[in-house]
Design a protein around this motif. Structure first.
Motif, mmCIF file in Angstrom:
data_model
loop_
_atom_site.group_PDB
_atom_site.id
_atom_site.type_symbol
_atom_site.label_atom_id
_atom_site.label_comp_id
_atom_site.label_asym_id
_atom_site.label_seq_id
_atom_site.Cartn_x
_atom_site.Cartn_y
_atom_site.Cartn_z
ATOM 1 N N GLU A 211 -3.481 1.857 -5.046
ATOM 2 C CA GLU A 211 -4.947 1.872 -5.081
ATOM 3 C C GLU A 211 -5.466 1.432 -6.454
ATOM 4 O O GLU A 211 -6.402 0.628 -6.547
ATOM 5 N N ALA B 5 -3.613 -6.702 1.267
ATOM 6 C CA ALA B 5 -3.063 -5.352 1.433
ATOM 7 C C ALA B 5 -1.795 -5.429 2.267
ATOM 8 O O ALA B 5 -1.842 -5.647 3.475
ATOM 9 N N ARG C 30 -2.276 5.316 4.854
ATOM 10 C CA ARG C 30 -2.921 5.366 3.548
ATOM 11 C C ARG C 30 -4.052 4.338 3.462
ATOM 12 O O ARG C 30 -5.105 4.608 2.880
ATOM 13 N N PHE C 31 -3.820 3.173 4.061
ATOM 14 C CA PHE C 31 -4.850 2.135 4.030
ATOM 15 C C PHE C 31 -6.058 2.553 4.864
ATOM 16 O O PHE C 31 -7.199 2.267 4.490
ATOM 17 N N SER D 244 -8.439 4.441 2.800
ATOM 18 C CA SER D 244 -8.745 3.894 1.476
ATOM 19 C C SER D 244 -10.175 3.371 1.395
ATOM 20 O O SER D 244 -10.597 2.562 2.226
ATOM 21 N N TRP E 67 0.806 -1.226 0.000
ATOM 22 C CA TRP E 67 0.000 0.000 0.000
ATOM 23 C C TRP E 67 0.837 1.273 0.000
ATOM 24 O O TRP E 67 0.329 2.345 -0.318
ATOM 25 N N GLY F 229 -10.379 -0.428 1.390
ATOM 26 C CA GLY F 229 -10.019 -1.192 2.572
ATOM 27 C C GLY F 229 -11.007 -2.275 2.951
ATOM 28 O O GLY F 229 -10.610 -3.431 3.196
#
Length: 266
Positions: A112, A127, A138-139, A142, A106, A145
């Motif tokens: 993404e 991930a 960042r996850f 997202s 990630w 996710g």
């Protein structure tokens, strides 16, 4: 769930035990599954031993492995195998034989978009959240996710004395992980301490020649199967120890004397 990571970025210089060719990968996968592995993670390689996302290279590895085992097989999509994000997307789009799942780191550029492409193709996404990167942050933000297959909490600290603490920080940073299952693993000197932590926490884990070339006592591992067998033993021991400790603590609380009040008010 104990996943076996067959080879990673290792090459011939890392020893004959590391499987590189499709046939060697298939043989090692079959032995690891017989030893108790429930999933496979593999880095398909060119004849010269370089990680590749080429449709031809991926197909050869997957076909060979699937002829020997029936468990899910996943592949890497690491940026080192194809540094250009657009080219990586094109490679994945052109896969003629698709893995059951693929790991997406990630923190890497284009993660993404790559994850979305894999999902559109019906390929599960692991991930990859590496410690020491902004992957967890960042996850967390997202929209993809909640749709990933699982989270790979990847502890990059190779020091056996500090890897567990880094693993705990990584898990704390992941928070709820969008409610997805978490697979926790370490690497090199940190591989065994982190695997035992996964056992104590009841998390999925992985082990194999990608993560470590040695057994807990420092001896060189002879095969992925040997690492899986030892990993299951270490994991089970840590799990049993954790359960026994929890039962002991609960028993101590239940047997503590109850202090009656003397009827006066303070």
């Amino acid at each position: 769930m104990v996943q076996v990571c067959l080879n990673g970025t290792r090459r011939a210089a890392d020893g004959a035990a590391v499987p590189l060719s499709p046939e060697a990968l298939a043989g090692s996968a079959a032995e690891a599954v017989a030893a108790g592995a429930t999933e496979i993670h593999v880095h398909p390689k060119t004849p010269c031993g370089r990680d590749s996302l080429s449709p031809r290279v991926v197909a050869a590895a997957l076909d060979a492995i699937r002829r020997r085992v029936s468990v899910p097989v996943g592949v890497t999509t690491g940026a080192w195998a194809e540094p250009d994000p657009a080219a990586r997307l094109a490679r994945v789009r052109d896969w003629t034989v698709r893995p059951d799942h693929a790991s997406v780191n990630w923190h890497e550029p284009g993660a993404e978009e790559l994850a979305a492409r894999l999902m559109a193709l019906g390929i599960g996404v692991e991930a990859g959240i590496w410690s020491g990167t902004d992957g967890a942050a960042r996850f967390a933000g997202s929209p993809l996710g909640p749709r990933v297959l699982r989270v790979l909490a990847e502890v990059t600290d190779p020091d056996p004395d500090t890897a567990e603490a880094e693993a705990r920080r990584l898990l704390s940073g992941l928070g709820s992980a969008h409610g997805r299952p978490v697979l926790l693993h370490g690497e090199d000197g940190g591989a065994w301490p982190v695997l035992r932590l996964a056992g104590r926490l009841g998390l999925a884990t992985r082990i194999g020649l990608e993560d470590t070339l040695t057994l807990p006592d420092g001896r060189r591992a002879l095969s992925n199967a040997q690492l899986v067998a030892e990993g299951l033993d270490q994991y089970g021991g840590a799990r049993r120890s954790s359960s026994a400790g929890a039962r002991s603590a609960a028993a101590g609380t239940a047997s503590a004397p109850h202090e009656e009040g003397d009827g006066t008010s303070g």
